[in-house]
Design an enzyme around this catalytic site. Structure first.
Site, short mmCIF file in Angstrom:
data_model
loop_
_atom_site.label_atom_id
_atom_site.label_comp_id
_atom_site.label_asym_id
_atom_site.label_seq_id
_atom_site.Cartn_x
_atom_site.Cartn_y
_atom_site.Cartn_z
N LYS A 1 0.83 -1.22 0.00
CA LYS A 1 0.00 0.00 0.00
C LYS A 1 0.86 1.26 0.00
O LYS A 1 0.60 2.20 -0.75
CB LYS A 1 -0.91 -0.03 1.23
CG LYS A 1 -1.40 1.30 1.74
CD LYS A 1 -2.21 1.08 3.00
CE LYS A 1 -2.34 2.24 3.94
NZ LYS A 1 -1.25 3.03 4.34
N ASN A 2 1.89 1.27 0.86
CA ASN A 2 2.68 2.49 1.01
C ASN A 2 3.74 2.67 -0.06
O ASN A 2 4.59 3.56 0.02
CB ASN A 2 3.30 2.54 2.41
CG ASN A 2 2.23 2.72 3.48
OD1 ASN A 2 1.09 3.09 3.15
ND2 ASN A 2 2.57 2.46 4.72
N ARG B 1 -3.67 10.42 2.95
CA ARG B 1 -2.55 11.36 3.06
C ARG B 1 -1.81 11.51 1.73
O ARG B 1 -0.95 12.36 1.58
CB ARG B 1 -1.56 10.89 4.12
CG ARG B 1 -2.16 10.86 5.51
CD ARG B 1 -1.14 10.59 6.56
NE ARG B 1 -0.12 11.63 6.65
CZ ARG B 1 -0.34 12.83 7.14
NH1 ARG B 1 -1.51 13.19 7.57
NH2 ARG B 1 0.65 13.71 7.21
N CYS C 1 -4.91 7.82 8.92
CA CYS C 1 -5.24 7.33 10.25
C CYS C 1 -4.93 8.37 11.33
O CYS C 1 -3.94 9.09 11.24
CB CYS C 1 -4.43 6.06 10.54
SG CYS C 1 -5.01 4.68 9.56
N ARG D 1 0.31 14.24 12.96
CA ARG D 1 0.59 14.05 11.53
C ARG D 1 0.65 15.37 10.74
O ARG D 1 -0.07 15.56 9.75
CB ARG D 1 -0.42 13.08 10.92
CG ARG D 1 -0.47 11.77 11.69
CD ARG D 1 -1.08 10.66 10.91
NE ARG D 1 -0.16 10.08 9.93
CZ ARG D 1 -0.49 9.09 9.11
NH1 ARG D 1 -1.72 8.61 9.13
NH2 ARG D 1 0.38 8.61 8.26
N ASP E 1 4.26 0.38 11.94
CA ASP E 1 3.04 -0.26 11.43
C ASP E 1 2.92 -1.73 11.84
O ASP E 1 1.86 -2.33 11.72
CB ASP E 1 2.98 -0.14 9.90
CG ASP E 1 2.87 1.30 9.45
OD1 ASP E 1 2.44 2.15 10.26
OD2 ASP E 1 3.22 1.59 8.30
N VAL F 1 7.75 6.63 16.83
CA VAL F 1 7.42 7.29 15.55
C VAL F 1 6.17 8.15 15.68
O VAL F 1 6.16 9.30 15.21
CB VAL F 1 7.27 6.26 14.42
CG1 VAL F 1 6.96 6.95 13.09
CG2 VAL F 1 8.53 5.41 14.29
N ARG G 1 -8.76 -0.18 3.62
CA ARG G 1 -7.81 0.80 3.09
C ARG G 1 -6.47 0.14 2.78
O ARG G 1 -5.72 0.62 1.91
CB ARG G 1 -7.57 1.92 4.11
CG ARG G 1 -8.64 2.99 4.09
CD ARG G 1 -8.17 4.24 4.78
NE ARG G 1 -6.81 4.57 4.41
CZ ARG G 1 -5.91 5.11 5.21
NH1 ARG G 1 -6.22 5.37 6.46
NH2 ARG G 1 -4.71 5.40 4.77
N1 EPU Z 1 6.16 14.38 10.69
C1 EPU Z 1 6.20 15.72 11.03
N2 EPU Z 1 6.12 16.65 10.02
C2 EPU Z 1 6.00 16.28 8.71
C3 EPU Z 1 5.96 14.91 8.38
C4 EPU Z 1 6.05 13.99 9.41
O1 EPU Z 1 6.32 16.09 12.20
O2 EPU Z 1 5.92 17.17 7.83
C5 EPU Z 1 6.21 13.38 11.78
C6 EPU Z 1 4.90 12.61 11.89
O3 EPU Z 1 3.95 13.31 12.64
C7 EPU Z 1 5.34 11.31 12.53
C8 EPU Z 1 6.74 11.12 11.96
O4 EPU Z 1 7.17 12.39 11.46
O5 EPU Z 1 5.43 11.47 13.92
C9 EPU Z 1 6.83 10.10 10.84
O6 EPU Z 1 5.91 10.45 9.83
P1 EPU Z 1 6.12 10.06 8.30
O7 EPU Z 1 6.12 11.32 7.50
O8 EPU Z 1 7.30 9.17 8.20
O9 EPU Z 1 4.82 9.26 8.00
P2 EPU Z 1 3.92 9.33 6.71
O10 EPU Z 1 4.72 9.48 5.49
O11 EPU Z 1 2.77 10.24 6.94
C10 EPU Z 1 4.07 6.78 6.17
C11 EPU Z 1 3.08 5.65 6.09
C12 EPU Z 1 2.61 5.28 7.49
C13 EPU Z 1 3.83 4.87 8.31
C14 EPU Z 1 4.86 6.02 8.32
C15 EPU Z 1 6.13 5.66 9.05
C16 EPU Z 1 2.03 6.09 4.00
C17 EPU Z 1 0.81 6.49 3.25
N3 EPU Z 1 1.94 6.09 5.31
O12 EPU Z 1 3.33 7.85 6.75
O13 EPU Z 1 1.77 4.16 7.33
O14 EPU Z 1 3.43 4.60 9.62
O15 EPU Z 1 5.18 6.39 6.97
O16 EPU Z 1 6.72 4.55 8.47
O17 EPU Z 1 3.05 5.76 3.42
C18 EPU Z 1 -0.06 2.80 7.74
O18 EPU Z 1 0.21 2.24 6.68
O19 EPU Z 1 -0.91 2.37 8.56
C19 EPU Z 1 0.64 4.04 8.08
C20 EPU Z 1 0.22 4.87 9.03
#
Ligand code: EPU
Length: 442
Positions: free
Chosen positions: A29-30, A103, A127, A132, A317, A339, A425
């Site tokens: 998915k990601n 997202r 989620c 986030r 995850d 995280v 999802r």
């Molecule tokens: N963060 C910030 N500012 C930003 C971006 C991130 O403070 O501008 C913080 C977030 O709040 C969090 C941390 O950095 O505390 C990590 O966030 P990250 O940006 O890595 O997460 P993401 O890209 O929003 C993806 C996956 C998530 C997975 C995370 C970490 C997707 C669509 N989602 O999220 O997957 O947990 O990376 O590996 O790729 C899931 O699949 O259930 C899921 C939540």
């Protein structure tokens, strides 16, 4: 709760039955959702294979269609064709219909700036597992020269003076912000240096796709990524890597139910940390060329001290599914979620089912994470083994929702899990897979 019940958005599970059997796990998915966005970068038809039928793919398909792309999805063979020959600016009202759905829309910024010189991104969903924010994304885009106008229903992004290569250091190795930089930097004028980047397998695979498309990207051993902007990119053909989070989730289900499952497509190299943890707890696995068999070998499960972390650490995850298995380990397990600040709320329902889980605001682990002394319950002590019993529970988020399925499968008696459309999802055909593994569901 009643409303969800009426909508049929629930599953009933009579547990205490080992899961046994096999099925194929398809693309991640990601990963899939991100390279779907990358297709916009190149006029012409990109082809992605091993694409699962999950709601995130449908959401991104809808957004791509709104932007003029033609999409064909052959569900059975998992082949997705994205023709981005024409990219158009949709009506803002149409884009807004997808607000709150996922997202992924934030990743449209760079590709749309390249193709249309401007982008309107609807308010994001995804989620609820912490704040986030997207501040890293916006800061990176500004460094490339973009202007960002945050409006009530979304964000308007323009680049009146064009985009230029930039030096960017992420405050935290965010997966999304790393992807934002990659998808923008590949076509800007000049070189970009991204330090403290995330290097999850999905990101490395995205880099493979971008390289196929004509991008020039290299990675240093210290997680610094260098991107040399090129004038244009061409469409790609690619087979998506297997969803390592889905594999880990089903592996935890096998362990918690004393089961034995063979997951076709599972790849050892993407799961090293998970596999080590699984084995330390007392689970076993056999690696085959075409997949991995996960099983409970008998005997007691062991407690563990675990911290979630960015790759190559233990992925956040996997945390929620694993916690259910840890309720069956003999002794005290200690968990430190580093995280997300609020990814332990799901444990309250597990406690109602008989688990013994205490949450703490302190960091219960050697890593001083960003949430230390910030009033977030981001650590937990799980005391086991505890017999779980059936309950009526409401899915809080995608991975928490899957962990509720596992808890219900391991529990004595009947559970009703409400709000299961959230699980669609990210977990393809999960009802059919449960049936194939012998679960008693209705
Ligand atoms: N963060 C910030 N500012 C930003 C971006 C991130 O403070 O501008 C913080 C977030 O709040 C969090 C941390 O950095 O505390 C990590 O966030 P990250 O940006 O890595 O997460 P993401 O890209 O929003 C993806 C996956 C998530 C997975 C995370 C970490 C997707 C669509 N989602 O999220 O997957 O947990 O990376 O590996 O790729 C899931 O699949 O259930 C899921 C939540």
């Amino acid at each position: 709760m009643l409303k969800l019940h009426e909508a049929g958005d629930f599953i009933s599970i009579t547990g205490d039955i080992p899961l046994n059997g096999e099925f194929t796990v398809r693309g991640a998915k990601n990963f899939v959702s991100k390279v779907m966005v990358a297709a916009i970068l190149a006029p012409g038809k990109s082809v992605l294979m091993n694409v699962p039928k999950i709601r995130d793919v449908q959401i991104v398909s809808s957004l791509l269609r709104l932007h003029g792309c033609a999409i064909e999805y052959d569900e059975e063979n998992g082949v997705l064709e994205i023709d981005a020959s024409q990219v158009v600016q949709p009506e803002i009202a149409d884009v807004e219909t997808l607000a709150g759905s996922s997202r992924i829309p934030i990743l449209f910024c760079g590709p749309l700036l390249h193709r249309l010189k401007s982008a309107f991104i609807p308010n994001l969903g995804g989620c609820v597992i912490g704040g986030r924010p997207v501040d890293f994304h916006f800061e990176a885009l500004r460094r490339f020269g973009a202007e960002i106008d945050v409006q009530e229903d979304g964000v308007k992004i323009t680049a009146p003076n064009g985009l230029k290569g930039a030096k960017i250091n992420l405050p935290y190795p965010s997966v999304g912000a790393t992807e934002q930089v990659l998808l923008t930097a590949v076509c800007v004028d000049g070189k970009t240096e991204l330090s403290n980047a995330a290097v999850e397998p999905e990101i490395l695979n995205e880099i493979d796709v971008l390289q196929k498309m004509g991008a020039i990207i290299s990675i240093d051993t210290d997680r610094t990524i260098h991107i040399e902007g090129v004038k244009s990119l061409r469409p790609y053909e690619h087979i998506a890597l297997t969803d390592r989070i889905e594999v880990g989730s089903w592996a935890c289900a096998a362990l918690a139910t004393h089961g034995d499952v063979f997951l076709r497509g599972a790849k050892q190299s993407h799961m090293t940390t998970f596999l080590n943890t699984f084995r330390k707890i007392g689970g076993e696995f056999d690696i085959h060329d075409d997949g991995i068999r996960f099983y409970h070998p008998g005997g007691k499960l062991n407690p563990i001290a675990l911290e979630t972390d960015v790759h190559p650490g233990f992925a956040t995850d996997w945390q929620q599914p694993l916690v259910v298995a840890l309720t069956q380990a003999h002794g005290l397990s200690i968990l430190h979620e580093t995280v997300y600040e609020e990814r332990l709320g799901f444990t309250k329902a597990l406690t109602r089912m008989g688990a013994s889980i205490q949450r703490y605001k302190e960091c219960l682990g050697p890593t001083k994470c960003r949430f230390n002394e910030r009033n977030f319950e981001h650590s937990a002590v799980i005391s086991g083994p505890t017999k779980l019993h059936g309950a009526n529970i409401l899915v809080p988020d995608l991975r928490g929702g899957f962990s509720y399925l596992i808890a219900s499968l391991a529990a004595e008696g009947e559970s009703k899990v409400y709000g299961i459309s959230l699980i669609d999802r990210g977990y393809e055909f999960f009802r059919e897979k449960l049936t194939a593994l012998g679960a008693n569901i209705g």
